[in-house]
Design an enzyme around this catalytic site. Structure first.
Site, PDB file in Angstrom:
ATOM      1  N   ASP A  27       6.815  -1.797  11.410  1.00 28.00           N
ATOM      2  CA  ASP A  27       5.795  -0.714  10.811  1.00 28.00           C
ATOM      3  C   ASP A  27       4.855   0.220  11.837  1.00 28.00           C
ATOM      4  O   ASP A  27       4.232   0.757  11.690  1.00 28.00           O
ATOM      5  CB  ASP A  27       4.926  -0.955   9.672  1.00 28.00           C
ATOM      6  CG  ASP A  27       3.973  -1.919   9.864  1.00 28.00           C
ATOM      7  OD1 ASP A  27       3.730  -2.318  11.183  1.00 28.00           O
ATOM      8  OD2 ASP A  27       2.893  -2.269   9.263  1.00 28.00           O
ATOM      9  N   ARG A  48       0.837  -1.260   0.064  1.00 29.49           N
ATOM     10  CA  ARG A  48       0.071  -0.077   0.171  1.00 29.49           C
ATOM     11  C   ARG A  48       0.810   1.381  -0.017  1.00 29.49           C
ATOM     12  O   ARG A  48       0.375   2.470  -0.112  1.00 29.49           O
ATOM     13  CB  ARG A  48      -0.868  -0.014   1.183  1.00 29.49           C
ATOM     14  CG  ARG A  48      -2.078  -1.031   1.081  1.00 29.49           C
ATOM     15  CD  ARG A  48      -2.897  -1.414   2.225  1.00 29.49           C
ATOM     16  NE  ARG A  48      -2.033  -2.259   3.115  1.00 29.49           N
ATOM     17  CZ  ARG A  48      -2.482  -2.716   4.271  1.00 29.49           C
ATOM     18  NH1 ARG A  48      -3.525  -2.181   4.722  1.00 29.49           N
ATOM     19  NH2 ARG A  48      -1.519  -3.678   5.171  1.00 29.49           N
ATOM     20  N   SER A  80      33.961  46.273  -4.688  1.00 34.01           N
ATOM     21  CA  SER A  80      32.846  45.480  -5.307  1.00 34.01           C
ATOM     22  C   SER A  80      33.295  44.989  -6.746  1.00 34.01           C
ATOM     23  O   SER A  80      33.966  45.644  -7.472  1.00 34.01           O
ATOM     24  CB  SER A  80      31.591  46.366  -5.337  1.00 34.01           C
ATOM     25  OG  SER A  80      31.332  46.742  -4.189  1.00 34.01           O
ATOM     26  N   ARG A 133      41.481  48.330 -14.686  1.00 33.80           N
ATOM     27  CA  ARG A 133      40.491  48.784 -15.302  1.00 33.80           C
ATOM     28  C   ARG A 133      40.769  49.243 -16.565  1.00 33.80           C
ATOM     29  O   ARG A 133      41.793  49.815 -16.786  1.00 33.80           O
ATOM     30  CB  ARG A 133      39.973  49.784 -14.644  1.00 33.80           C
ATOM     31  CG  ARG A 133      39.065  49.522 -13.184  1.00 33.80           C
ATOM     32  CD  ARG A 133      38.882  50.856 -12.410  1.00 33.80           C
ATOM     33  NE  ARG A 133      38.362  50.392 -11.214  1.00 33.80           N
ATOM     34  CZ  ARG A 133      38.343  51.265 -10.119  1.00 33.80           C
ATOM     35  NH1 ARG A 133      38.506  52.669 -10.184  1.00 33.80           N
ATOM     36  NH2 ARG A 133      37.840  50.915  -9.042  1.00 33.80           N
ATOM     37  N   TYR A 140      30.401  34.984  -4.800  1.00 34.44           N
ATOM     38  CA  TYR A 140      30.545  33.545  -4.823  1.00 34.44           C
ATOM     39  C   TYR A 140      31.932  33.292  -4.283  1.00 34.44           C
ATOM     40  O   TYR A 140      32.955  33.708  -4.771  1.00 34.44           O
ATOM     41  CB  TYR A 140      30.401  33.022  -6.041  1.00 34.44           C
ATOM     42  CG  TYR A 140      30.852  31.431  -6.165  1.00 34.44           C
ATOM     43  CD1 TYR A 140      30.244  30.430  -5.213  1.00 34.44           C
ATOM     44  CD2 TYR A 140      31.991  31.026  -6.909  1.00 34.44           C
ATOM     45  CE1 TYR A 140      30.973  29.105  -5.332  1.00 34.44           C
ATOM     46  CE2 TYR A 140      32.607  29.597  -6.935  1.00 34.44           C
ATOM     47  CZ  TYR A 140      31.861  28.891  -6.090  1.00 34.44           C
ATOM     48  OH  TYR A 140      32.301  27.650  -5.833  1.00 34.44           O
ATOM     49  N   ASN A 192      37.338  42.680   4.353  1.00 30.13           N
ATOM     50  CA  ASN A 192      35.898  43.090   3.717  1.00 30.13           C
ATOM     51  C   ASN A 192      35.918  42.604   2.256  1.00 30.13           C
ATOM     52  O   ASN A 192      36.522  42.884   1.292  1.00 30.13           O
ATOM     53  CB  ASN A 192      35.766  44.447   3.848  1.00 30.13           C
ATOM     54  CG  ASN A 192      34.393  44.937   3.256  1.00 30.13           C
ATOM     55  OD1 ASN A 192      33.433  44.887   4.178  1.00 30.13           O
ATOM     56  ND2 ASN A 192      34.244  45.394   2.147  1.00 30.13           N
TER      57      ASN A 192
HETATM   58  C1  UD1 Z   1      -1.420  -6.482  11.586  1.00 30.69           C
HETATM   59  C2  UD1 Z   1      -2.315  -7.436  12.462  1.00 30.69           C
HETATM   60  C3  UD1 Z   1      -3.418  -6.466  12.747  1.00 30.69           C
HETATM   61  C4  UD1 Z   1      -3.158  -5.383  13.655  1.00 30.69           C
HETATM   62  C5  UD1 Z   1      -2.169  -4.623  12.912  1.00 30.69           C
HETATM   63  C6  UD1 Z   1      -1.468  -3.582  13.645  1.00 30.69           C
HETATM   64  C7  UD1 Z   1      -2.118  -9.554  11.470  1.00 30.69           C
HETATM   65  C8  UD1 Z   1      -2.714 -10.729  10.787  1.00 30.69           C
HETATM   66  N1  UD1 Z   1      -2.691  -8.512  11.788  1.00 30.69           N
HETATM   67  O1  UD1 Z   1      -2.276  -6.209  10.426  1.00 30.69           O
HETATM   68  O2  UD1 Z   1      -4.487  -7.236  13.786  1.00 30.69           O
HETATM   69  O3  UD1 Z   1      -4.253  -4.662  13.801  1.00 30.69           O
HETATM   70  O4  UD1 Z   1      -1.056  -5.390  12.354  1.00 30.69           O
HETATM   71  O5  UD1 Z   1      -0.833  -2.620  12.972  1.00 30.69           O
HETATM   72  O6  UD1 Z   1      -0.966  -9.819  12.209  1.00 30.69           O
HETATM   73  N2  UD1 Z   1       5.037  -9.116   7.848  1.00 30.69           N
HETATM   74  C9  UD1 Z   1       6.116 -10.025   7.774  1.00 30.69           C
HETATM   75  N3  UD1 Z   1       5.755 -10.870   7.071  1.00 30.69           N
HETATM   76  C10 UD1 Z   1       4.655 -11.328   6.422  1.00 30.69           C
HETATM   77  C11 UD1 Z   1       3.687 -10.231   6.662  1.00 30.69           C
HETATM   78  C12 UD1 Z   1       3.931  -8.957   7.612  1.00 30.69           C
HETATM   79  O7  UD1 Z   1       7.400  -9.675   8.321  1.00 30.69           O
HETATM   80  O8  UD1 Z   1       4.674 -12.229   5.764  1.00 30.69           O
HETATM   81  C13 UD1 Z   1       5.323  -7.717   9.012  1.00 30.69           C
HETATM   82  C14 UD1 Z   1       5.151  -6.648   7.938  1.00 30.69           C
HETATM   83  O9  UD1 Z   1       6.444  -6.156   7.676  1.00 30.69           O
HETATM   84  C15 UD1 Z   1       4.875  -5.561   9.057  1.00 30.69           C
HETATM   85  C16 UD1 Z   1       4.208  -6.319  10.136  1.00 30.69           C
HETATM   86  O10 UD1 Z   1       4.521  -7.892   9.799  1.00 30.69           O
HETATM   87  O11 UD1 Z   1       5.920  -5.057   9.737  1.00 30.69           O
HETATM   88  C17 UD1 Z   1       2.561  -6.364  10.177  1.00 30.69           C
HETATM   89  O12 UD1 Z   1       2.071  -6.713   9.000  1.00 30.69           O
HETATM   90  P1  UD1 Z   1       0.962  -5.951   8.046  1.00 30.69           P
HETATM   91  O13 UD1 Z   1       0.853  -6.687   6.655  1.00 30.69           O
HETATM   92  O14 UD1 Z   1       1.173  -4.705   8.084  1.00 30.69           O
HETATM   93  O15 UD1 Z   1      -0.135  -6.324   8.983  1.00 30.69           O
HETATM   94  P2  UD1 Z   1      -1.418  -5.666   9.250  1.00 30.69           P
HETATM   95  O16 UD1 Z   1      -2.487  -5.585   7.929  1.00 30.69           O
HETATM   96  O17 UD1 Z   1      -1.286  -4.053   9.450  1.00 30.69           O
HETATM   97 CA    CA Z   2       0.563  -2.802   9.262  1.00 33.12          CA
END
Ligand code: UD1
Ligand code: CA
Length: 467
Positions: free
Chosen positions: A112, A16, A415, A450, A376, A387
């Site tokens: 995140d 996203r 100048s 000059r 410059y 100066n």
């Molecule tokens: C997730 C939660 C949701 C919560 C939200 C809070 C799940 C199923 N859902 O949703 O309940 O409200 O976080 O922010 O857990 N990641 C991986 N590997 C993967 C998928 C994700 O490492 O295969 C990591 C992502 O990089 C991210 C974190 O896990 O840092 C969360 O994943 P994301 O896909 O953002 O989950 P949400 O849909 O936000």
């Molecule tokens: Ca998330």
């Protein structure tokens, strides 16, 4: 006390965001959002930190290697991103390879969710321990819970499950208590449950959140700890979330600097990278951005719209409006701007004045010297009390190479002077206005080049009429 391990989930694609950069490398306060999460993990003083990486793994590792040269964490690779449950399976596999025991606790952080603080995590950890639950969640209540997993409770208000937005019914979508995606697990409970996860959901992923339902099934329900401020658990999924998280981080960061004695005319429009250091009694006008490794000493005033990156600004100096400074060292009580540009390698001594529309690059200007207008100065060594007149230019580049200009103490430059480098001007010399300096000027002498002026009397009247 039992062992604590931290898992950081950061392998997701971040679809996203619509970006070529991995999501966790997008910046908050001038650094990748993953950095405060790693710092938080380390601040928990765990036995081990395991970072789950996958999408853009090389890029993420390269960025982190710069900041954590001593490799404070282990990386677990999640080749294919099959959901948060799968990410934890990968982390657990690495964990088990590195340690033998089953015991202990596992804190799961999300790459995140960058604005989370240590006291909040501690609260969740303490609360989960006191309740003796195998699973603690950080939650909050949002006016608009769209996109988050909702917390379902049974008739006794015990946590029943977390249902994801994609899988939620209309009634469930109306629930405003959300899952923050931060968990404390009993390691054994996690290990037993994680293997049994199934991708029987709208996303076709392995949901870590399914373990919440499992806890209820085995009659050891998860416990929730509410975050003190909802923004702390704000997850970043798109650019709008990023802007919101940045705004919150900025508000908190600026408030902390104000507490330490920094004045901000308009804190909502003051942009300070996390790495910037300020002394008390610094005054920042609206729209000021201080970036990178900038350090500002006390009683410095920086007026509106100025951008300062990787600079050191000495005590009592003033940066007037709309100036752009990068890689410069500014001496105490110096004054720069308005509309000045200082480029890397600029070193200004005490009380130096650089005025409007002056550009300085890779030059040292010693104390009490002035270049107040339209100038410059590049690759120059300028002594003290010099100066520099309006319109002075160092011609430092011959199309192939850069050459130095050296101007000794107390020189007066009229100048519209050009210095065709390499060239040297001795102490106390005077350069007449309009001179093009091509040869060394001895100390104490006057240099003048000059074309003698001619006046053609009556010429204006003799000129033929136009058309
Ligand atoms: C997730 C939660 C949701 C919560 C939200 C809070 C799940 C199923 N859902 O949703 O309940 O409200 O976080 O922010 O857990 N990641 C991986 N590997 C993967 C998928 C994700 O490492 O295969 C990591 C992502 O990089 C991210 C974190 O896990 O840092 C969360 O994943 P994301 O896909 O953002 O989950 P949400 O849909 O936000
Ligand atoms: Ca998330």
């Amino acid at each position: 006390m039992s062992e604590l391990t931290v898992f950081i989930l950061a392998a997701g694609l971040g679809t996203r965001m619509r970006s070529r950069r991995p999501k966790v490398l997008h910046h908050i306060l001038g650094r990748p959002m993953l950095v405060p999460v790693v710092d938080l993990a380390l601040a928990c003083q765990p036995n081990r930190v395991i970072l789950v990486l996958g999408h853009g793994r090389q890029q993420v590792e390269a960025e982190l290697a710069q900041r954590y040269p001593d490799l404070a964490f282990q990386v677990a690779l999640q080749e294919e991103q099959r959901g948060t449950g799968h990410a934890v399976q990968c982390a657990l596999a690495t964990h088990d390879r590195l340690s033998d025991g089953n015991s202990g606790e596992i804190l799961v952080l999300s790459g995140d969710v960058p604005n989370l603080t240590l006291p909040t995590v501690q609260r969740m950890v303490d609360h989960t321990r006191v309740q003796k639950s195998p699973l603690g969640l950080l939650t909050t209540t949002l006016a608009d819970p769209t996109g988050y997993g909702r917390v379902l409770r049974d008739d006794s208000q015990r946590i029943l499950a977390v249902v994801e937005e994609k899988d939620a019914s209309v009634t469930q979508k109306a629930i405003r208590e959300i899952n923050g995606g931060i968990y404390l697990f009993d390691a054994e409970f996690l290990r037993e449950g994680i293997a049994g996860l199934e991708a029987a959901n709208a996303a076709g992923e392995l949901y870590l959140t399914d373990l919440v339902a499992r806890a209820h099934q085995v009659d050891r329900p998860a416990v929730a700890t509410a975050a003190p401020e909802p923004e702390e658990v704000l997850g970043i999924n798109d650019r709008a979330d990023l802007a919101r998280a940045e705004a919150f981080a900025r508000k908190r960061h600026n408030a902390s600097w104000m507490q330490q004695g920094v004045t901000m005319t308009d804190p909502e429009r003051t942009y300070l990278d996390a790495s910037v250091r300020l002394a008390p009694d610094v005054l920042l006008g609206p729209g000021v951005a201080l970036l990178g490794e900038t350090e500002v000493e006390s009683e410095v005033e920086i007026e509106c719209g100025s951008v300062v990156k990787d600079c050191t600004i000495g005590r009592g100096a003033r940066i007037l409006a709309y100036s752009h400074l990068e890689g410069a060292t500014i001496g105490p009580l110096a004054q720069v701007g308005p509309f000045a540009r200082l480029r890397p390698g600029t070193r200004l001594g005490s009380r130096v004045r650089i005025g409007n529309f002056v550009e300085v690059k890779n030059s040292t200007i010693a104390e009490d010297s002035k270049a107040n207008h339209l100038t410059y100065l590049g690759d120059a060594r300028i002594g003290r009390a010099v100066n520099v007149g309006a319109g002075t230019i160092t011609c430092n580049y011959d199309g192939r190479q850069k050459h130095p200009t050296t101007i000794e103490d107390e020189v007066f430059i009229g100048s519209d002077t050009q210095f065709v480098a390499p060239v040297t001007v001795g102490q106390g010399a005077i350069i007449a206005a309009g001179t093009t300096v091509t040869n060394p000027v001895p100390a104490g002498s006057l240099a003048i080049s000059r074309v003698p002026q001619q006046n053609l009397e009556g010429y204006a009247h003799r000129r033929p009429e136009k058309g």
